[in-house]
Scaffold this active site. Sequence first.
Site, PDB file in Angstrom:
ATOM      1  N   GLU A 211      -7.094   0.658  -4.458  1.00  0.00           N
ATOM      2  CA  GLU A 211      -7.109   0.597  -2.990  1.00  0.00           C
ATOM      3  C   GLU A 211      -8.462   0.168  -2.411  1.00  0.00           C
ATOM      4  O   GLU A 211      -8.509  -0.721  -1.564  1.00  0.00           O
ATOM      5  CB  GLU A 211      -6.661   1.942  -2.419  1.00  0.00           C
ATOM      6  CG  GLU A 211      -5.165   2.180  -2.640  1.00  0.00           C
ATOM      7  CD  GLU A 211      -4.741   3.617  -2.402  1.00  0.00           C
ATOM      8  OE1 GLU A 211      -5.557   4.423  -1.926  1.00  0.00           O
ATOM      9  OE2 GLU A 211      -3.572   3.939  -2.704  1.00  0.00           O
TER      10      GLU A 211
ATOM     11  N   LYS B  56       3.091  11.670  -3.672  1.00  0.00           N
ATOM     12  CA  LYS B  56       2.165  10.850  -4.453  1.00  0.00           C
ATOM     13  C   LYS B  56       1.190  11.733  -5.242  1.00  0.00           C
ATOM     14  O   LYS B  56       0.693  11.350  -6.287  1.00  0.00           O
ATOM     15  CB  LYS B  56       1.408   9.918  -3.515  1.00  0.00           C
ATOM     16  CG  LYS B  56       0.506   8.917  -4.201  1.00  0.00           C
ATOM     17  CD  LYS B  56      -0.070   7.954  -3.189  1.00  0.00           C
ATOM     18  CE  LYS B  56      -1.195   7.118  -3.767  1.00  0.00           C
ATOM     19  NZ  LYS B  56      -1.746   6.221  -2.744  1.00  0.00           N
TER      20      LYS B  56
ATOM     21  N   ASP C 261     -12.704   5.846   1.752  1.00  0.00           N
ATOM     22  CA  ASP C 261     -11.273   5.868   2.072  1.00  0.00           C
ATOM     23  C   ASP C 261     -10.757   7.299   2.075  1.00  0.00           C
ATOM     24  O   ASP C 261     -10.612   7.919   1.025  1.00  0.00           O
ATOM     25  CB  ASP C 261     -10.501   5.022   1.044  1.00  0.00           C
ATOM     26  CG  ASP C 261      -8.995   4.996   1.316  1.00  0.00           C
ATOM     27  OD1 ASP C 261      -8.531   5.707   2.242  1.00  0.00           O
ATOM     28  OD2 ASP C 261      -8.275   4.262   0.628  1.00  0.00           O
TER      29      ASP C 261
ATOM     30  N   ASP D  25       0.888  -1.162   0.000  1.00  0.00           N
ATOM     31  CA  ASP D  25       0.000   0.000   0.000  1.00  0.00           C
ATOM     32  C   ASP D  25       0.923   1.208   0.000  1.00  0.00           C
ATOM     33  O   ASP D  25       1.494   1.562   1.027  1.00  0.00           O
ATOM     34  CB  ASP D  25      -0.895  -0.028   1.251  1.00  0.00           C
ATOM     35  CG  ASP D  25      -1.678   1.275   1.441  1.00  0.00           C
ATOM     36  OD1 ASP D  25      -1.614   2.157   0.562  1.00  0.00           O
ATOM     37  OD2 ASP D  25      -2.348   1.398   2.488  1.00  0.00           O
TER      38      ASP D  25
HETATM   39 MG    MG Z   1      -4.347   4.882   1.834  1.00  0.00          MG
END
Ligand code: MG
Length: 561
Positions: A145, A68, A167, A6
């Site tokens: 994800e 990211k 999320d 992850d």
């Molecule tokens: Mg995450």
Amino acid sequence: MLIGIDLGTTNSLVACFRNGKAEIIPNRLGEALTPSVVSVDSKGTVYVGRSAKERAMLYPLESASVFKRSMGTDREYDLGGRKLRAEELSSLVLRSLKEDAQVYLGEPVTDAIISVPAYFNDLQRKATKRAGELAGLNVVRIVNEPTAAAIAYGMAERNDSRYLVFDLGGGTFDVSILELYKPIMEVHAIAGDNFIGGEDFTDVLYDLFLESAGIAPETLDLKTRSILRKNAESCKCAFSHSNEIMLCCPVQGKLHALRLTLEEYERACAPLLERLRKPIERSLKDAGVSLQQIDQVVLVGGATRSPVVRKFVAKLFGRIPSFGVNPDEAVAIGAALQCGMKVRDKEIQEVVLTDVCPFTLGTEVMVDNGAFEEPGHYLPIIERNTVIPVSRTETVYTAHENQTRITVKILQGESRMSQNNLLLGELSVPVPPGPKGKEAVDITYTYDVNSLLEVEVYVHSSKLRRKILIQGNKSPLSQEEAQKRMEALQHLKQNPREEEPNRLVLLRGERMYEEATGEKRRVIDRAMMEFDRALKKQDRSEIQRARETLTKFLDEMQYGS
Ligand code: MG
Ligand code: ADP
């Protein structure tokens, strides 16, 4: 050996499937979460994780975080004169995780499954894949994800059900609606916002602090900024167990403080919460389900620990969300379960995944508006939330007399006009000149299970075929440049694993010294000297004892005993 990763905006985790179950692999500090922060010192030694986070406070100009968010772009981060792109910084995080996994598992790690936000576009996915390769990992699969998180929940679940995965990480927000009817896990819709996350909830406190102290944000120096951010983040997390916080930070030699109740904080967060609503509504609409038809709301991501977010979700859905799996670990566990499926481990029931593409992919065409042919219109080829893998073809024709080439623009987005969509690439083919509309070209878009796009153009008359795999970089580097960068990256040496705990406590001590004044500084200095003495003796057990003493001392100073 295959590992699941992850690769988060804020924190990254590595996990594997072993002895019939998914397992989180602890990093060199024995922790599950490795902060996605990179710092490089003047000698070219790389720090990743908590030590990099500490270094970032001391040397902000040699450190990078939240990169990211720039995946798949040309942005370069300057780390003390070394220019690194987001995928290169990510590769350094991956390298560190890979090393941790190898030591923990006692065998070489060669392959990885890496998760990305469902809302990541094609360029971002390819950049992620490249990051893996730069770290010496063969990326066998890119998974979404939320899909991974739903699998983490779904495997433990007996009954079939419909999930909404919520999320909220550090920098991204993803919503997915999935349905499990064993053995099939079907993704119905994906929506999200790449520019909202837990960091924005930290910013709320940061801004409130400056406002109440009457300080203009631009007058703060870099160091004060990072100290204030750090303190604001601790206060934000403190709301998980306290109804009131006190945010303190020294600014230009004067200590300022802001006292705030949870209620006040919640009010200040209202505009952010409002922004969370939109992707939820869109995903429900795209999936064609109502709020009531959702069986489980799954909370994923560190920011869902916030009582403000939990209350918002509970109110919106009229029920208590599920917390069965640790929200920080759900994605990594899901990625590890997929590792188990990939190697066909007999302990794990295979779940057949059907995923969807998060964006519409199309091209640019001219459209007859009644009077004339108007350029710049969008022609969707693969509509968003189409089940993948998928392959679709559209035929287009020459638009002008004696046209000699057809240039296919590869676009991603939802806008009617092509200029508002993201240009992923271009593919140009020659066509024999002739009257307008005579030459026909087939454009085929293929989206594979990893959500990587391949485009093929076929000219009917000449039977010419041309194919491209859209590259991860907007402006691809020349081969030479890519090679040079790769070598530069190889020259960067990771701080040795076994030194990490010592390095961390030293950096932390230095940082706390800088933040402190007067008597406090003298005590920190003495404690650090003590540890230095132990280090010089090179006796492992003595070093360990001294490190524990210093850690305890710093903890007490920072958090009170
Ligand atoms: Mg995450
Ligand atoms: P990512 O997936 O982007 O790497 P994570 O899932 O690790 O992110 O979440 C990180 C975010 O969660 C950070 O913004 C952090 O401040 C936030 N967070 C962690 N714990 C809490 C908490 N108790 N309350 C509020 N926010 C939290």
